[in-house]
Design an enzyme around this catalytic site. Structure first.
Site, PDB file in Angstrom:
ATOM      1  N   SER A 137       3.660  11.154   9.130  1.00 35.68           N
ATOM      2  CA  SER A 137       5.024  10.612   9.039  1.00 35.68           C
ATOM      3  C   SER A 137       6.004  11.700   9.445  1.00 35.68           C
ATOM      4  O   SER A 137       5.705  12.896   9.315  1.00 35.68           O
ATOM      5  CB  SER A 137       5.304  10.205   7.592  1.00 35.68           C
ATOM      6  OG  SER A 137       6.679   9.985   7.389  1.00 35.68           O
TER       7      SER A 137
ATOM      8  N   TYR B  46       5.338  12.698  -1.263  1.00 31.63           N
ATOM      9  CA  TYR B  46       4.950  11.949  -0.053  1.00 31.63           C
ATOM     10  C   TYR B  46       4.992  12.882   1.165  1.00 31.63           C
ATOM     11  O   TYR B  46       4.033  12.940   1.951  1.00 31.63           O
ATOM     12  CB  TYR B  46       5.909  10.769   0.149  1.00 31.63           C
ATOM     13  CG  TYR B  46       5.640   9.967   1.409  1.00 31.63           C
ATOM     14  CD1 TYR B  46       4.627   9.014   1.448  1.00 31.63           C
ATOM     15  CD2 TYR B  46       6.396  10.166   2.563  1.00 31.63           C
ATOM     16  CE1 TYR B  46       4.377   8.278   2.596  1.00 31.63           C
ATOM     17  CE2 TYR B  46       6.153   9.434   3.715  1.00 31.63           C
ATOM     18  CZ  TYR B  46       5.146   8.486   3.727  1.00 31.63           C
ATOM     19  OH  TYR B  46       4.893   7.771   4.874  1.00 31.63           O
TER      20      TYR B  46
HETATM   21  P1  NAP Z   1       2.290  -1.037   3.923  1.00 31.64           P
HETATM   22  O1  NAP Z   1       2.876  -2.139   4.696  1.00 31.64           O
HETATM   23  O2  NAP Z   1       2.784  -0.764   2.540  1.00 31.64           O
HETATM   24  O3  NAP Z   1       0.700  -1.232   3.877  1.00 31.64           O
HETATM   25  C1  NAP Z   1      -0.080  -0.282   3.199  1.00 31.64           C
HETATM   26  C2  NAP Z   1      -1.553  -0.619   3.383  1.00 31.64           C
HETATM   27  O4  NAP Z   1      -2.322   0.408   2.717  1.00 31.64           O
HETATM   28  C3  NAP Z   1      -1.942  -1.952   2.766  1.00 31.64           C
HETATM   29  O5  NAP Z   1      -2.895  -2.569   3.591  1.00 31.64           O
HETATM   30  C4  NAP Z   1      -2.589  -1.535   1.438  1.00 31.64           C
HETATM   31  O6  NAP Z   1      -3.567  -2.427   0.972  1.00 31.64           O
HETATM   32  C5  NAP Z   1      -3.264  -0.250   1.869  1.00 31.64           C
HETATM   33  N1  NAP Z   1      -3.624   0.618   0.743  1.00 31.64           N
HETATM   34  C6  NAP Z   1      -2.794   1.265  -0.125  1.00 31.64           C
HETATM   35  N2  NAP Z   1      -3.528   1.968  -1.015  1.00 31.64           N
HETATM   36  C7  NAP Z   1      -4.837   1.767  -0.687  1.00 31.64           C
HETATM   37  C8  NAP Z   1      -6.057   2.221  -1.223  1.00 31.64           C
HETATM   38  N3  NAP Z   1      -6.089   3.048  -2.271  1.00 31.64           N
HETATM   39  N4  NAP Z   1      -7.214   1.811  -0.642  1.00 31.64           N
HETATM   40  C9  NAP Z   1      -7.193   0.972   0.426  1.00 31.64           C
HETATM   41  N5  NAP Z   1      -6.058   0.515   0.985  1.00 31.64           N
HETATM   42  C10 NAP Z   1      -4.895   0.905   0.421  1.00 31.64           C
HETATM   43  O7  NAP Z   1       2.451   0.368   4.682  1.00 31.64           O
HETATM   44  P2  NAP Z   1       2.725   0.713   6.233  1.00 31.64           P
HETATM   45  O8  NAP Z   1       4.177   0.837   6.424  1.00 31.64           O
HETATM   46  O9  NAP Z   1       1.923  -0.184   7.111  1.00 31.64           O
HETATM   47  O10 NAP Z   1       2.136   2.206   6.269  1.00 31.64           O
HETATM   48  C11 NAP Z   1       0.881   2.527   6.846  1.00 31.64           C
HETATM   49  C12 NAP Z   1       0.820   4.041   7.015  1.00 31.64           C
HETATM   50  O11 NAP Z   1       1.924   4.467   7.832  1.00 31.64           O
HETATM   51  C13 NAP Z   1       0.949   4.806   5.700  1.00 31.64           C
HETATM   52  O12 NAP Z   1       0.085   5.916   5.707  1.00 31.64           O
HETATM   53  C14 NAP Z   1       2.387   5.275   5.710  1.00 31.64           C
HETATM   54  O13 NAP Z   1       2.599   6.442   4.945  1.00 31.64           O
HETATM   55  C15 NAP Z   1       2.612   5.512   7.184  1.00 31.64           C
HETATM   56  N6  NAP Z   1       4.024   5.489   7.561  1.00 31.64           N
HETATM   57  C16 NAP Z   1       4.803   4.376   7.336  1.00 31.64           C
HETATM   58  C17 NAP Z   1       6.152   4.420   7.661  1.00 31.64           C
HETATM   59  C18 NAP Z   1       7.084   3.254   7.417  1.00 31.64           C
HETATM   60  O14 NAP Z   1       8.314   3.417   7.577  1.00 31.64           O
HETATM   61  N7  NAP Z   1       6.589   2.081   7.065  1.00 31.64           N
HETATM   62  C19 NAP Z   1       6.699   5.584   8.220  1.00 31.64           C
HETATM   63  C20 NAP Z   1       5.873   6.677   8.452  1.00 31.64           C
HETATM   64  C21 NAP Z   1       4.535   6.613   8.110  1.00 31.64           C
HETATM   65  P3  NAP Z   1      -3.153  -3.696   0.008  1.00 31.64           P
HETATM   66  O15 NAP Z   1      -2.328  -4.598   0.873  1.00 31.64           O
HETATM   67  O16 NAP Z   1      -4.450  -4.306  -0.359  1.00 31.64           O
HETATM   68  O17 NAP Z   1      -2.363  -3.119  -1.096  1.00 31.64           O
END
Ligand code: NAP
Length: 252
Positions: free
Chosen positions: A142, A155
């Site tokens: 990130s 984070y």
């Molecule tokens: P999201 O929409 O909240 O989805 C998170 C996913 O991670 C869900 O599928 C969730 O599963 C899964 N998860 C969480 N804890 C888990 C565990 N212990 N074991 C297995 N699965 C788990 O998040 P996102 O925005 O797509 O983010 C994905 C990645 O991108 C993350 O690493 C995040 O830090 C990174 N990121 C996101 C952003 C942003 O602005 N969104 C920015 C920079 C980086 P469930 O649905 O079953 O809970």
């Protein structure tokens, strides 16, 4: 142009957001996709049915922050495909608080889910890919891991560690034929960022103004670069941190 036909691809956190977009894109490119998730059983099942050739893919509920969960997950992958070509270590959480209020368990939860999960999955993938003498690993960091993030220090620390972990593995595993890279998104319009992006139009505008390209990324905007890094087009890219942030943070 990019074909992933015959490739077995594991996406952690594939039920929603960036992981779900990756699952759709890899499946459209012909890959067999393992959809890992933790709690979102319904969305994961719906996503599986949406993919071309649902019978080729595998739903895999597992907590990737636990050693036993990851062991079970990789047993399921090997039991089904007998190999693993690509790991996308994407699962994560975004939780924060002022440092004065952050508890030890807050800190440990973020480190366990965001960082330990990446260690456990990369270790399991490396054991398989070393035998295959090839494989791709893509971690998801990130901008917070590059420039820090006020009120989300745990984070940011977890995401900064993912970058140095990725670079270490790139040096260590490259000679074994394993290509390891990282994608570092800025703001992405998913459930994770909903509290910042979807509840207050003015706050969203402020965020957008700080992004040179003037928009927040969609999950698909991040999935594309991940597919690229998993593809033959990226075969000589190693240890890279690929920014997907609309120009908001200009460092690699
Ligand atoms: P999201 O929409 O909240 O989805 C998170 C996913 O991670 C869900 O599928 C969730 O599963 C899964 N998860 C969480 N804890 C888990 C565990 N212990 N074991 C297995 N699965 C788990 O998040 P996102 O925005 O797509 O983010 C994905 C990645 O991108 C993350 O690493 C995040 O830090 C990174 N990121 C996101 C952003 C942003 O602005 N969104 C920015 C920079 C980086 P469930 O649905 O079953 O809970």
């Amino acid at each position: 142009m990019i074909s992933m036909t015959g490739k077995a691809v594991l996406v952690t956190g594939a039920s929603r957001g960036i992981g779900a977009a990756c699952a759709r894109l890899f499946a459209a490119a012909g890959a067999d996709v393992v959809l890992n998730y933790l709690r979102s059983d319904g969305p994961a099942r719906d996503l599986l049915q949406e993919l071309p050739g649902p019978g080729n893919h595998l739903l895999a509920q597992a907590d990737v922050s636990s050693e036993a969960g990851v062991q079970g997950l990789f047993d399921a992958v090997l039991g089904t495909y007998r190999k693993l070509d690509v790991l996308v270590a994407n699962a994560g959480i975004w939780e924060g608080s002022p440092i004065q209020d952050m508890t030890e368990s807050d800190w440990e939860r973020t480190m366990r889910i965001n960082l330990k999960s990446v260690f456990l999955c990369c270790r399991a993938a490396a054991r398989i890919m070393r035998e295959q003498k090839e494989g791709r690993i893509i971690t998801v960091s990130s901008t917070a891991g590059q420039r820090g993030e006020a009120f989300f220090s745990s984070y940011a620390a977890s995401k900064g560690a993912i970058i140095s972990f990725t670079k270490s593995l790139a040096s260590e595993l490259g000679p074994l034929g394993i290509v390891v890279n990282c994608v570092a998104p800025g703001w992405v319009d998913t459930d994770m960022a909903a509290s910042a992006l979807r509840s207050d139009a003015e706050a969203r505008q402020t965020i957008e103004k700080a992004i040179p390209l003037g928009r927040v990324a969609s999950a698909e905007d991040v999935a594309g670069p991940i597919l690229f890094l998993a593809s033959p087009l990226a075969r000589h890219i190693q240890g890279e941190v690929l920014n997907v942030n609309g120009g908001s943070v200009l460092c690699g």
